[in-house]
Design a protein around this motif. Structure first.
Motif, mmCIF file in Angstrom:
data_model
loop_
_atom_site.group_PDB
_atom_site.id
_atom_site.type_symbol
_atom_site.label_atom_id
_atom_site.label_comp_id
_atom_site.label_asym_id
_atom_site.label_seq_id
_atom_site.Cartn_x
_atom_site.Cartn_y
_atom_site.Cartn_z
ATOM 1 N N ASP A 1 1.228 -0.840 -26.691
ATOM 2 C CA ASP A 1 1.561 -0.722 -25.241
ATOM 3 C C ASP A 1 0.626 -1.418 -24.227
ATOM 4 O OD1 ASP A 1 3.835 0.398 -26.308
ATOM 5 O OD2 ASP A 1 3.323 2.491 -25.573
ATOM 6 N N LEU A 2 0.889 -1.771 -23.224
ATOM 7 C CA LEU A 2 -0.045 -2.557 -22.096
ATOM 8 C C LEU A 2 -0.403 -1.429 -21.195
ATOM 9 C CD1 LEU A 2 1.749 -4.771 -23.235
ATOM 10 C CD2 LEU A 2 1.563 -6.000 -21.150
ATOM 11 N N LEU A 3 -1.844 -1.259 -21.241
ATOM 12 C CA LEU A 3 -2.347 -0.525 -20.332
ATOM 13 C C LEU A 3 -2.503 -1.422 -18.919
ATOM 14 C CD1 LEU A 3 -5.253 0.779 -22.486
ATOM 15 C CD2 LEU A 3 -3.141 2.033 -22.022
ATOM 16 N N MET A 4 -2.062 -0.699 -17.749
ATOM 17 C CA MET A 4 -1.807 -1.272 -16.479
ATOM 18 C C MET A 4 -2.452 -0.458 -15.465
ATOM 19 S SD MET A 4 -0.224 -4.159 -17.104
ATOM 20 C CE MET A 4 0.084 -4.394 -15.472
ATOM 21 N N SER A 5 -3.021 -1.350 -14.461
ATOM 22 C CA SER A 5 -3.521 -0.846 -13.376
ATOM 23 C C SER A 5 -2.640 -1.134 -11.930
ATOM 24 C CB SER A 5 -4.747 -0.865 -13.186
ATOM 25 O OG SER A 5 -5.700 -0.393 -11.731
#
Length: 83
Positions: free
Chosen positions: A37-41
């Motif tokens: 999964d893509l870790l996002m801010s």
């Protein structure tokens, strides 16, 4: 969407989540977790992940999206300068 570089800017098209971010939300890609999964801010302050092949998103590409990203980044730089 593979081959994303850390720090690239992404835009939500559609999220499948009980409390999704609205379409058009922008954020910065921070990396992948252990299951891909893509870790996002997100600019909103959220850290909700993007799930490849479930959520729909794209890299910042239109002039309007670029302007939104630049404005956010300018604000962040100003905050850092004040700290």
């Amino acid at each position: 969407m593979s081959g994303l570089k850390i720090g690239c800017r992404l835009v939500v098209d559609e999220m499948h989540d009980p409390a999704p971010l609205p379409p058009g939300s922008q954020g910065t890609f921070e990396g992948y977790d252990s299951i891909g999964d893509l870790l996002m801010s997100w600019d909103s302050g959220s850290t909700l992940k993007l799930i490849p092949d479930v959520d729909k998103f794209h890299t910042v590409s239109t002039d309007a999206e670029i302007e939104t990203s630049l404005a956010f980044l300018r604000i962040q730089q100003e905050k850092i300068g004040r700290d």
